[in-house]
Design a protein around this motif. Sequence first.
Motif, short mmCIF file in Angstrom:
data_model
loop_
_atom_site.label_atom_id
_atom_site.label_comp_id
_atom_site.label_asym_id
_atom_site.label_seq_id
_atom_site.Cartn_x
_atom_site.Cartn_y
_atom_site.Cartn_z
N VAL A 132 -75.33 65.03 35.49
CA VAL A 132 -76.34 65.50 34.82
C VAL A 132 -76.79 66.61 35.78
O VAL A 132 -77.20 66.51 36.90
CB VAL A 132 -77.57 64.62 34.79
CG1 VAL A 132 -78.97 65.48 34.25
CG2 VAL A 132 -77.07 63.44 33.52
N ASN A 133 -76.94 67.87 35.42
CA ASN A 133 -77.50 68.91 36.29
C ASN A 133 -78.60 69.64 35.48
O ASN A 133 -78.40 70.19 34.63
CB ASN A 133 -76.24 69.94 36.66
CG ASN A 133 -76.74 70.91 37.45
OD1 ASN A 133 -78.06 71.04 37.97
ND2 ASN A 133 -75.92 71.93 38.02
N VAL A 134 -79.80 69.44 35.98
CA VAL A 134 -80.78 69.94 35.07
C VAL A 134 -80.91 71.57 35.21
O VAL A 134 -81.68 71.92 34.18
CB VAL A 134 -82.34 69.24 35.79
CG1 VAL A 134 -82.59 67.93 35.54
CG2 VAL A 134 -82.32 69.81 37.27
N LYS A 135 -80.13 72.04 35.83
CA LYS A 135 -80.03 73.57 35.69
C LYS A 135 -79.29 74.08 34.67
O LYS A 135 -79.43 75.16 34.29
CB LYS A 135 -79.88 74.18 37.21
CG LYS A 135 -80.68 73.99 38.35
CD LYS A 135 -80.32 74.51 39.54
CE LYS A 135 -81.31 74.26 40.64
NZ LYS A 135 -80.60 74.62 42.05
N LYS A 136 -78.38 73.20 34.27
CA LYS A 136 -77.48 73.44 32.85
C LYS A 136 -77.98 73.15 31.67
O LYS A 136 -78.61 71.77 31.55
CB LYS A 136 -76.12 72.96 33.45
CG LYS A 136 -75.60 73.55 34.52
CD LYS A 136 -73.88 73.10 34.67
CE LYS A 136 -73.32 73.79 35.86
NZ LYS A 136 -71.99 72.93 36.01
N ILE A 137 -78.01 73.86 30.45
CA ILE A 137 -78.60 73.65 29.35
C ILE A 137 -77.77 72.27 28.81
O ILE A 137 -78.45 71.74 27.83
CB ILE A 137 -78.59 74.66 28.61
CG1 ILE A 137 -79.57 74.51 27.35
CG2 ILE A 137 -77.14 75.50 28.18
CD1 ILE A 137 -79.72 75.76 26.43
N GLN A 138 -76.45 72.19 28.74
CA GLN A 138 -75.80 71.13 28.34
C GLN A 138 -76.07 69.74 28.78
O GLN A 138 -76.17 68.76 28.00
CB GLN A 138 -74.42 71.53 28.31
CG GLN A 138 -73.78 71.54 29.85
CD GLN A 138 -73.81 72.90 30.26
OE1 GLN A 138 -74.32 73.76 30.05
NE2 GLN A 138 -72.47 73.18 31.04
N SER A 139 -76.40 69.83 30.19
CA SER A 139 -77.05 68.54 30.68
C SER A 139 -78.15 68.05 30.08
O SER A 139 -78.73 67.08 29.76
CB SER A 139 -77.13 68.59 32.36
OG SER A 139 -75.63 68.70 32.69
N LEU A 140 -79.35 69.00 29.92
CA LEU A 140 -80.64 68.89 29.48
C LEU A 140 -80.29 68.42 28.05
O LEU A 140 -80.98 67.69 27.46
CB LEU A 140 -81.29 69.94 29.51
CG LEU A 140 -81.89 70.48 30.70
CD1 LEU A 140 -82.69 71.68 30.82
CD2 LEU A 140 -82.69 69.40 31.52
#
Length: 388
Positions: A132-140
């Motif tokens: 999970v990378n909160v900077k990436k929309i797919q993770s969000l």
Amino acid sequence: MGEIGAFWSGLKRVKPYLAMVSLQFGYAGMYIITLVSLNHGMNHYVLAVYRHVVATLVIAPFAFVLERKIRPKLTLPIFLRIMALGFLEPVLDQNLYYVGMKSTSATFASATVNVLPAITFIMALVFRLERVNVKKIQSLAKVIGTAVTVGGAMVMTLYKGPIVDIVRSGGTSHHHAGGGTANGSADPHWVTGTLMLLGSCCGWSGFFILQSFTLKKYPAELSLTALICLMGTVEGAAVTLVMEHDMSVWQIGWDSRLVAAVYTGVVCSGIAYYVQGVVIREKGPVFVTSFSPLCMIITAALGAIVLAEKIHLGSIIGAIFIVFGLYTVAWGKSKDHRAESTPLIPDEKVSTSELPITDVRSSNGEHRVYKQVDIPTIPGKNHLQQES
């Protein structure tokens, strides 16, 4: 030829989605058939054992023939993992689920199972199967979709609202054996049933996570499925003999109990374990479990038609949230898959018509790359021209 290639390429991309959607229809049928058999006196411990006897008999021949050349060696660590897999889903998950469903209803049970994606997502994060990378929309999207899915499940569970008579039932309602009704919140067994269903979800999530790790060491889906079903049969029989001392519970006739054992064994154990294993290797356990909420919608429709269960407004609102959450998670996973594939694209774009490359390392260790250039031979000149 280009159109045919594009068609097969597109089919390959959507195949995991079609497989998981089809599997949810199979699970929806299981909820209805097993509830009918349990209400007709089927023992849930015995049902779990017979279910995996059928699955083993159906899958083992295919595994033996089709994977005889690719089947890895069965080492002790892999065997111990298979034993754990045989306990987590065939014994722990299914028996807790059957008890919970008998105490509540088919629709409520399928709604409670919608917390499965959230539990699996948390476990996948703990075991580093998901990032999970909160900077990436797919993770969000994966996080938000999972939260919305659980929210929809909670709406279905906690809010009933007025009855929506989609399928005319003449004002009658179906009352389940064991006290579960459509308005079962007043039933003293309802809380116990809910706890059993939540425990079932934890066991099922653990099964998916462990299956993902096991497939990396034992990449033979059919053989692994057959071994899981075999161990589930052995372990389930041992648990049944401890819990049930009356041998008459093993009796089964040509009725709904036999139908439940055969259907769940073939569709929900044999085929399901195999399909889930194939999709897990490609998409991961979170992708597989994200489709489970879809089953609730199918089960609610079947429950209203077959069992005359009432559909409440809360179920419809929850279903809308669940579908939206499911789509969001699936979109995030598809973006993740593309992102993982992008590093290969630059290498693939190198055309074969480019000038051939020559790697040269000088005596002082300096690394240089040259292109071969086809030019006339000139005395005293090198045929290699340094690339600018």
